[in-house]
Design a protein around this motif. Structure first.
Motif, PDB file in Angstrom:
ATOM      1  N   GLU A   1      -2.214  61.960  28.659  1.00 19.15           N
ATOM      2  CA  GLU A   1      -1.477  61.689  29.894  1.00 19.15           C
ATOM      3  C   GLU A   1      -0.224  62.558  30.021  1.00 19.15           C
ATOM      4  OE1 GLU A   1      -2.294  59.569  32.415  1.00 19.15           O
ATOM      5  OE2 GLU A   1      -4.215  59.269  31.385  1.00 19.15           O
ATOM      6  N   GLY A   2       0.032  63.390  29.043  1.00 16.10           N
ATOM      7  CA  GLY A   2       1.222  64.235  29.077  1.00 16.10           C
ATOM      8  C   GLY A   2       2.515  63.493  28.823  1.00 16.10           C
ATOM      9  N   LEU A   3       2.445  62.386  28.086  1.00 16.02           N
ATOM     10  CA  LEU A   3       3.618  61.559  27.816  1.00 16.02           C
ATOM     11  C   LEU A   3       4.272  61.958  26.497  1.00 16.02           C
ATOM     12  CD1 LEU A   3       2.125  58.037  28.681  1.00 16.02           C
ATOM     13  CD2 LEU A   3       3.366  59.610  30.203  1.00 16.02           C
ATOM     14  N   SER A   4       5.557  61.751  26.402  1.00 14.86           N
ATOM     15  CA  SER A   4       6.263  61.930  25.139  1.00 14.86           C
ATOM     16  C   SER A   4       5.968  60.741  24.233  1.00 14.86           C
ATOM     17  CB  SER A   4       7.766  62.026  25.383  1.00 14.86           C
ATOM     18  OG  SER A   4       8.266  60.756  25.788  1.00 14.86           O
ATOM     19  N   PRO A   5       6.283  60.821  22.922  1.00 15.67           N
ATOM     20  CA  PRO A   5       6.099  59.643  22.068  1.00 15.67           C
ATOM     21  C   PRO A   5       6.841  58.410  22.579  1.00 15.67           C
ATOM     22  CG  PRO A   5       6.433  61.593  20.723  1.00 15.67           C
ATOM     23  CD  PRO A   5       6.675  62.012  22.144  1.00 15.67           C
ATOM     24  N   LEU A   6       8.057  58.593  23.074  1.00 16.96           N
ATOM     25  CA  LEU A   6       8.813  57.459  23.595  1.00 16.96           C
ATOM     26  C   LEU A   6       8.147  56.885  24.835  1.00 16.96           C
ATOM     27  CD1 LEU A   6      11.254  55.592  23.682  1.00 16.96           C
ATOM     28  CD2 LEU A   6      12.528  57.408  24.856  1.00 16.96           C
ATOM     29  N   GLU A   7       7.674  57.729  25.715  1.00 17.07           N
ATOM     30  CA  GLU A   7       6.998  57.246  26.915  1.00 17.07           C
ATOM     31  C   GLU A   7       5.706  56.527  26.566  1.00 17.07           C
ATOM     32  OE1 GLU A   7       8.505  60.640  30.115  1.00 17.07           O
ATOM     33  OE2 GLU A   7       6.768  61.035  28.835  1.00 17.07           O
ATOM     34  N   ALA A   8       4.985  57.053  25.590  1.00 19.87           N
ATOM     35  CA  ALA A   8       3.751  56.389  25.169  1.00 19.87           C
ATOM     36  C   ALA A   8       4.063  55.020  24.567  1.00 19.87           C
ATOM     37  CB  ALA A   8       3.011  57.260  24.159  1.00 19.87           C
ATOM     38  N   ALA A   9       5.143  54.939  23.767  1.00 20.76           N
ATOM     39  CA  ALA A   9       5.533  53.656  23.184  1.00 20.76           C
ATOM     40  C   ALA A   9       5.896  52.656  24.271  1.00 20.76           C
ATOM     41  CB  ALA A   9       6.702  53.857  22.223  1.00 20.76           C
ATOM     42  N   ASN A  10       6.628  53.111  25.270  1.00 20.12           N
ATOM     43  CA  ASN A  10       7.019  52.222  26.359  1.00 20.12           C
ATOM     44  C   ASN A  10       5.821  51.736  27.176  1.00 20.12           C
ATOM     45  OD1 ASN A  10       9.811  52.081  25.951  1.00 20.12           O
ATOM     46  ND2 ASN A  10      10.144  54.042  26.991  1.00 20.12           N
ATOM     47  N   GLY A  11       4.762  52.521  27.204  1.00 20.05           N
ATOM     48  CA  GLY A  11       3.578  52.157  27.967  1.00 20.05           C
ATOM     49  C   GLY A  11       2.547  51.381  27.178  1.00 20.05           C
ATOM     50  N   ALA A  12       2.801  51.176  25.893  1.00 22.91           N
ATOM     51  CA  ALA A  12       1.825  50.507  25.034  1.00 22.91           C
ATOM     52  C   ALA A  12       2.163  49.026  24.884  1.00 22.91           C
ATOM     53  CB  ALA A  12       1.799  51.174  23.656  1.00 22.91           C
ATOM     54  N   GLU A  13       1.138  48.204  24.751  1.00 23.21           N
ATOM     55  CA  GLU A  13       1.301  46.786  24.456  1.00 23.21           C
ATOM     56  C   GLU A  13       1.116  46.582  22.954  1.00 23.21           C
ATOM     57  OE1 GLU A  13       2.180  44.320  26.338  1.00 23.21           O
ATOM     58  OE2 GLU A  13       2.248  45.446  28.244  1.00 23.21           O
ATOM     59  N   LEU A  14       2.134  46.023  22.285  1.00 24.93           N
ATOM     60  CA  LEU A  14       2.054  45.852  20.838  1.00 24.93           C
ATOM     61  C   LEU A  14       1.089  44.748  20.430  1.00 24.93           C
ATOM     62  CD1 LEU A  14       5.793  46.265  19.768  1.00 24.93           C
ATOM     63  CD2 LEU A  14       3.943  47.945  19.616  1.00 24.93           C
ATOM     64  N   GLY A  15       0.840  43.816  21.313  1.00 22.96           N
ATOM     65  CA  GLY A  15      -0.141  42.769  21.011  1.00 22.96           C
ATOM     66  C   GLY A  15       0.182  42.014  19.740  1.00 22.96           C
TER      67      GLY A  15
ATOM     68  N   HIS B   1       5.768  59.601  16.807  1.00 19.83           N
ATOM     69  CA  HIS B   1       6.295  60.949  16.567  1.00 19.83           C
ATOM     70  C   HIS B   1       5.476  61.643  15.483  1.00 19.83           C
ATOM     71  CE1 HIS B   1      10.002  62.141  18.755  1.00 19.83           C
ATOM     72  NE2 HIS B   1      10.040  60.854  19.081  1.00 19.83           N
ATOM     73  N   LEU B   2       5.138  60.908  14.420  1.00 23.93           N
ATOM     74  CA  LEU B   2       4.306  61.511  13.380  1.00 23.93           C
ATOM     75  C   LEU B   2       2.930  61.852  13.932  1.00 23.93           C
ATOM     76  CD1 LEU B   2       3.698  62.288  10.400  1.00 23.93           C
ATOM     77  CD2 LEU B   2       2.747  59.990  10.165  1.00 23.93           C
TER      78      LEU B   2
END
Length: 309
Positions: free
Chosen positions: A247-261, A277-278
């Motif tokens: 989706e062209g997201l940064s690691p921070l953006e991907a984290a913000n868009g993810a549900e930790l469940g 980041h890793l």
């Protein structure tokens, strides 16, 4: 969480775990293994601060009953397990994987901790004490008639130099940070694929008593459940990274868009950013930028990370 809440727990006669609640940032577990003849002892890891390490070593000396602290193992390079090394007796031989020693020599935090955690850990007066005996694969110690196997999984996982201490006769396993219990795993300085491989490797020991690097002690019945949750978490990081990159997201953006469940209740959930980041760096064949990763974790957290040193 105050250092006074920590305590020494005897797992089997002569084998003790030092458990520090609640196992979050910089609050590790450690231990001591006494020779069955009472002649010498192996310390497993130290602690982050002088106060915590002095409390640990005072409890160790009471349990050891005068037996010399002949050896100490650093399970990996991170400061919560190594910064107290300088408080060990001078005659103690400090052991670690060769990658752990190299990592400690390059450690950027002990000389000046960035303002990532609140409160900022106080290492004033601390000095680096690196291992004097390094291991490439495995080493067996014989403490009287007690056998202690120090083993590396053969690949990077939490770090490049993870080692466990395994007592095959007593079925006791000190895992270092290959295992976290109710605390979010961290692989920023290791390998996601290696961490998943380490889950299977650890399961092959079939221990009765497990001392994780952080969090509460485990028995045989819970160990498989905890390892399976680790594997699901690492797979979640890999899948989130693949989605974020597509989706062209940064690691921070991907984290913000993810549900930790199921992982949302674990301590230190902001480590999702560090682990992403890793994952992104591994996909690019690069090393992660540690300072950028921690800066993003602070942003994700809405401020400095919780710390109880």
């Amino acid at each position: 969480m105050s250092a006074a809440n920590a305590g020494l727990v005897e797992l089997v006669p002569g084998v003790h775990a030092w458990v520090q609640p609640d196992g979050s940032w910089w609050i590790n577990n450690a231990g001591v293994v006494l020779g069955d003849g009472g002649g010498e002892a192996l310390v497993i890891d130290t602690c982050c601060t002088a106060d915590r390490t002095r409390r640990f070593l005072a409890a160790v000396r009471r349990a050891a009953g005068g037996a010399p602290l002949r050896f100490a193992l650093n399970t990996h390079m991170h400061g919560d397990h190594t910064y107290g090394n300088y408080l060990l007796p001078q005659e103690t031989t400090v052991i670690a994987h060769e990658a752990t020693r190299a990592g400690m020599l390059a450690d950027p935090f002990i000389e000046g901790c960035p303002p990532v955690w609140q409160p900022t850990p106080d290492w004033s007066g601390a000095r680096l004490r690196t291992p004097t005996l390094t291991v490439a694969d495995a080493l067996t110690l014989h403490l009287g008639g007690r056998r202690v196997e120090l083993r590396h999984p053969g690949h990077s996982a939490h770090t490049r130099g993870d080692m466990v201490a395994w007592l095959p006769d007593e079925r006791v396993l000190f895992t270092g940070d290959l295992v976290f219990h109710q605390v979010t795993p961290l692989v920023l300085m290791g390998s996601l694929q290696g961490a998943r491989r380490s889950v299977e490797w650890l399961g092959d020991f079939e221990p009765d008593h497990i001392v994780p690097g952080h969090g509460g002690l485990l028995g045989a019945g819970a160990f498989g459940t905890v390892l399976a949750a680790h594997d699901r978490y690492y797979r979640f990081i890999q899948e989130t990274a693949a989605w974020g990159r597509a989706e062209g997201l940064s690691p921070l953006e991907a984290a913000n868009g993810a549900e930790l469940g199921e992982f949302a209740a674990w301590h230190d959930p902001e480590r999702v950013v560090l682990n992403l980041h890793l994952a992104y760096a591994e996909a690019d064949g690069a090393e992660p930028d540690l300072l950028a990763a921690f800066a993003d974790a602070v942003t994700y957290n809405g401020g400095p990370l919780r710390c109880a040193v």
